[in-house]
Design a protein around this motif. Structure first.
Motif, PDB file in Angstrom:
ATOM      1  N   PHE A  15       0.833  -1.202   0.000  1.00 11.01           N
ATOM      2  CA  PHE A  15       0.000   0.000   0.000  1.00 11.01           C
ATOM      3  C   PHE A  15       0.868   1.253   0.000  1.00 11.01           C
ATOM      4  CE2 PHE A  15      -2.234   3.498   2.001  1.00 11.01           C
ATOM      5  CZ  PHE A  15      -3.368   3.571   1.202  1.00 11.01           C
ATOM      6  N   LEU A  16       1.874   1.280   0.846  1.00  9.50           N
ATOM      7  CA  LEU A  16       2.741   2.459   0.905  1.00  9.50           C
ATOM      8  C   LEU A  16       3.458   2.688  -0.422  1.00  9.50           C
ATOM      9  CD1 LEU A  16       4.164   2.020   4.517  1.00  9.50           C
ATOM     10  CD2 LEU A  16       2.420   3.651   3.731  1.00  9.50           C
ATOM     11  N   ARG A  17       3.879   1.615  -1.080  1.00  5.10           N
ATOM     12  CA  ARG A  17       4.524   1.736  -2.389  1.00  5.10           C
ATOM     13  C   ARG A  17       3.558   2.314  -3.420  1.00  5.10           C
ATOM     14  NH1 ARG A  17       5.916  -3.256  -3.058  1.00  5.10           N
ATOM     15  NH2 ARG A  17       4.441  -3.837  -4.661  1.00  5.10           N
ATOM     16  N   ALA A  18       2.311   1.857  -3.394  1.00  2.61           N
ATOM     17  CA  ALA A  18       1.304   2.370  -4.326  1.00  2.61           C
ATOM     18  C   ALA A  18       1.006   3.841  -4.057  1.00  2.61           C
ATOM     19  CB  ALA A  18       0.025   1.535  -4.227  1.00  2.61           C
ATOM     20  N   ARG A  19       0.910   4.230  -2.791  1.00  4.80           N
ATOM     21  CA  ARG A  19       0.668   5.641  -2.452  1.00  4.80           C
ATOM     22  C   ARG A  19       1.827   6.519  -2.902  1.00  4.80           C
ATOM     23  NH1 ARG A  19      -2.681   8.867  -1.880  1.00  4.80           N
ATOM     24  NH2 ARG A  19      -2.181   9.811   0.081  1.00  4.80           N
ATOM     25  N   ARG A  20       3.060   6.023  -2.762  1.00  4.95           N
ATOM     26  CA  ARG A  20       4.221   6.799  -3.227  1.00  4.95           C
ATOM     27  C   ARG A  20       4.164   6.993  -4.741  1.00  4.95           C
ATOM     28  NH1 ARG A  20       6.974   3.714   0.668  1.00  4.95           N
ATOM     29  NH2 ARG A  20       7.648   2.246  -0.922  1.00  4.95           N
ATOM     30  N   ARG A  21       3.799   5.953  -5.465  1.00  4.53           N
ATOM     31  CA  ARG A  21       3.664   6.076  -6.926  1.00  4.53           C
ATOM     32  C   ARG A  21       2.619   7.120  -7.289  1.00  4.53           C
ATOM     33  NH1 ARG A  21       3.679  -0.121  -9.150  1.00  4.53           N
ATOM     34  NH2 ARG A  21       5.925  -0.457  -8.967  1.00  4.53           N
ATOM     35  N   GLN A  22       1.489   7.077  -6.595  1.00  2.00           N
ATOM     36  CA  GLN A  22       0.426   8.041  -6.873  1.00  2.00           C
ATOM     37  C   GLN A  22       0.903   9.454  -6.567  1.00  2.00           C
ATOM     38  OE1 GLN A  22      -1.534  10.035  -4.568  1.00  2.00           O
ATOM     39  NE2 GLN A  22      -2.646  10.861  -6.315  1.00  2.00           N
ATOM     40  N   PHE A  23       1.603   9.630  -5.453  1.00  3.33           N
ATOM     41  CA  PHE A  23       2.097  10.950  -5.079  1.00  3.33           C
ATOM     42  C   PHE A  23       3.094  11.467  -6.110  1.00  3.33           C
ATOM     43  CE2 PHE A  23       5.220  13.661  -2.988  1.00  3.33           C
ATOM     44  CZ  PHE A  23       4.399  14.659  -2.493  1.00  3.33           C
ATOM     45  N   ARG A  24       4.036  10.609  -6.537  1.00  5.74           N
ATOM     46  CA  ARG A  24       5.026  11.023  -7.547  1.00  5.74           C
ATOM     47  C   ARG A  24       4.353  11.388  -8.857  1.00  5.74           C
ATOM     48  NH1 ARG A  24       8.245   6.685  -5.480  1.00  5.74           N
ATOM     49  NH2 ARG A  24       7.571   5.417  -7.212  1.00  5.74           N
ATOM     50  N   ALA A  25       3.358  10.597  -9.263  1.00  3.43           N
ATOM     51  CA  ALA A  25       2.650  10.893 -10.512  1.00  3.43           C
ATOM     52  C   ALA A  25       1.908  12.222 -10.425  1.00  3.43           C
ATOM     53  CB  ALA A  25       1.677   9.757 -10.852  1.00  3.43           C
ATOM     54  N   ALA A  26       1.253  12.478  -9.285  1.00  5.44           N
ATOM     55  CA  ALA A  26       0.531  13.740  -9.103  1.00  5.44           C
ATOM     56  C   ALA A  26       1.500  14.914  -9.090  1.00  5.44           C
ATOM     57  CB  ALA A  26      -0.283  13.695  -7.809  1.00  5.44           C
ATOM     58  N   LEU A  27       2.638  14.764  -8.430  1.00  6.45           N
ATOM     59  CA  LEU A  27       3.637  15.820  -8.380  1.00  6.45           C
ATOM     60  C   LEU A  27       4.204  16.097  -9.771  1.00  6.45           C
ATOM     61  CD1 LEU A  27       5.327  17.763  -6.681  1.00  6.45           C
ATOM     62  CD2 LEU A  27       6.952  15.884  -6.300  1.00  6.45           C
ATOM     63  N   GLN A  89      -8.030   6.958   3.005  1.00  9.31           N
ATOM     64  CA  GLN A  89      -9.244   6.297   3.491  1.00  9.31           C
ATOM     65  C   GLN A  89      -9.409   4.888   2.931  1.00  9.31           C
ATOM     66  OE1 GLN A  89      -8.993   9.326   2.281  1.00  9.31           O
ATOM     67  NE2 GLN A  89     -10.045  10.763   3.603  1.00  9.31           N
ATOM     68  N   VAL A  90      -8.774   4.573   1.812  1.00 11.72           N
ATOM     69  CA  VAL A  90      -8.924   3.241   1.220  1.00 11.72           C
ATOM     70  C   VAL A  90      -7.954   2.221   1.821  1.00 11.72           C
ATOM     71  CG1 VAL A  90      -9.746   4.219  -0.962  1.00 11.72           C
ATOM     72  CG2 VAL A  90      -7.331   3.646  -0.710  1.00 11.72           C
ATOM     73  N   ARG A  91      -7.078   2.686   2.687  1.00 14.61           N
ATOM     74  CA  ARG A  91      -5.989   1.836   3.176  1.00 14.61           C
ATOM     75  C   ARG A  91      -6.472   0.547   3.841  1.00 14.61           C
ATOM     76  NH1 ARG A  91      -0.505   3.623   6.240  1.00 14.61           N
ATOM     77  NH2 ARG A  91       0.395   1.538   6.319  1.00 14.61           N
ATOM     78  N   SER A  92      -7.421   0.635   4.739  1.00 13.54           N
ATOM     79  CA  SER A  92      -7.860  -0.540   5.491  1.00 13.54           C
ATOM     80  C   SER A  92      -8.373  -1.644   4.559  1.00 13.54           C
ATOM     81  CB  SER A  92      -8.945  -0.132   6.487  1.00 13.54           C
ATOM     82  OG  SER A  92      -9.433  -1.258   7.159  1.00 13.54           O
ATOM     83  N   ARG A  93      -9.308  -1.303   3.691  1.00  8.66           N
ATOM     84  CA  ARG A  93      -9.847  -2.297   2.758  1.00  8.66           C
ATOM     85  C   ARG A  93      -8.773  -2.789   1.798  1.00  8.66           C
ATOM     86  NH1 ARG A  93     -13.568  -5.101   0.549  1.00  8.66           N
ATOM     87  NH2 ARG A  93     -14.188  -5.021  -1.629  1.00  8.66           N
ATOM     88  N   TRP A  94      -7.955  -1.874   1.298  1.00  4.24           N
ATOM     89  CA  TRP A  94      -6.894  -2.206   0.353  1.00  4.24           C
ATOM     90  C   TRP A  94      -5.948  -3.230   0.975  1.00  4.24           C
ATOM     91  CZ3 TRP A  94      -1.952  -2.722  -1.073  1.00  4.24           C
ATOM     92  CH2 TRP A  94      -1.603  -2.528  -2.407  1.00  4.24           C
ATOM     93  N   HIS A 125     -12.659  -1.710  -7.692  1.00 10.67           N
ATOM     94  CA  HIS A 125     -11.565  -0.742  -7.800  1.00 10.67           C
ATOM     95  C   HIS A 125     -10.384  -1.115  -6.899  1.00 10.67           C
ATOM     96  CE1 HIS A 125     -15.054   1.428  -9.334  1.00 10.67           C
ATOM     97  NE2 HIS A 125     -14.204   2.152 -10.040  1.00 10.67           N
ATOM     98  N   HIS A 126     -10.669  -1.526  -5.660  1.00 10.69           N
ATOM     99  CA  HIS A 126      -9.605  -1.919  -4.738  1.00 10.69           C
ATOM    100  C   HIS A 126      -8.862  -3.148  -5.264  1.00 10.69           C
ATOM    101  CE1 HIS A 126     -12.067   0.555  -2.047  1.00 10.69           C
ATOM    102  NE2 HIS A 126     -11.010   0.658  -1.258  1.00 10.69           N
ATOM    103  N   ARG A 127      -9.607  -4.121  -5.787  1.00 12.46           N
ATOM    104  CA  ARG A 127      -8.977  -5.345  -6.303  1.00 12.46           C
ATOM    105  C   ARG A 127      -8.102  -5.047  -7.510  1.00 12.46           C
ATOM    106  NH1 ARG A 127     -14.471  -8.334  -6.710  1.00 12.46           N
ATOM    107  NH2 ARG A 127     -15.152  -6.241  -6.162  1.00 12.46           N
ATOM    108  N   VAL A 128      -8.535  -4.124  -8.365  1.00 14.35           N
ATOM    109  CA  VAL A 128      -7.713  -3.726  -9.509  1.00 14.35           C
ATOM    110  C   VAL A 128      -6.443  -3.051  -9.014  1.00 14.35           C
ATOM    111  CG1 VAL A 128      -7.573  -2.193 -11.525  1.00 14.35           C
ATOM    112  CG2 VAL A 128      -9.633  -3.556 -11.130  1.00 14.35           C
TER     113      VAL A 128
END
Length: 165
Positions: A15-27, A89-94, A125-128
């Motif tokens: 999850f943390l790796r995915a969030r970092r990717r999203q943050f880098r892409a947004a930046l 907010q998606v972290r728990s389910r993810w 969406h979470h499974r994808v």
């Protein structure tokens, strides 16, 4: 999938790796001066609407390529255009889904709409996101084909940089 041998820790790291990717892409989008909404998921009605939606047909359970999934059926802000989590907010389910996958549990198929060669997620969406982050190339899906009056796009056009592990 990378692993430490501790499935819970591995799911958290995924999850943390995915969030970092999203943050880098947004930046990167912001630094390049792209519009703020350029990272959002494409909505099915934005593509199918102009083509003249005239119906749909159930195709049943199929295995589809992740790189053909390009959007969603509704407005979603919790995942970006690459299905990386864009909200904490998606972290728990993810993480629950990632943990189940790492333990070898079967995850239910997602539900998608097919327009030409493109797929739009209705449920899953979470499974994808988990599948994309953990390097899967295929996913099981219940597919509904969208019928339009004009010809739909024939091939997948997932955003560059998505669907890599």
């Amino acid at each position: 999938m990378l692993g430490t041998g501790f499935p819970r820790a591995d799911a958290e790291n995924d999850f943390l790796r995915a969030r970092r990717r999203q943050f880098r892409a947004a930046l990167t989008r912001r630094l390049r001066g792209r519009p703020a909404d350029s990272g959002r998921l494409v909505r099915l009605d934005e593509i199918a609407g102009p083509l003249g939606w005239r119906g749909q047909r159930q195709l049943g359970l199929q295995t589809i390529r992740l790189d053909t999934i390009v959007g969603t059926t509704g407005a979603r802000r919790d995942f970006d255009r690459c299905f990386w989590p864009a909200a904490s907010q998606v972290r728990s389910r993810w993480e629950r889904l990632a943990l189940a996958q790492r333990r070898g549990e079967a995850l239910p198929p997602i539900e998608v709409y097919r327009l030409g060669g493109l797929h739009f997620v209705d449920d899953g969406h979470h499974r994808v996101s988990v599948a994309a982050t953990t390097g899967q190339r295929l996913i099981d899906a219940y597919v509904t084909q969208v019928l339009t009056t004009s010809p739909p796009p024939a091939t997948a056009a997932s955003p560059p940089g998505c669907w890599r592990s």
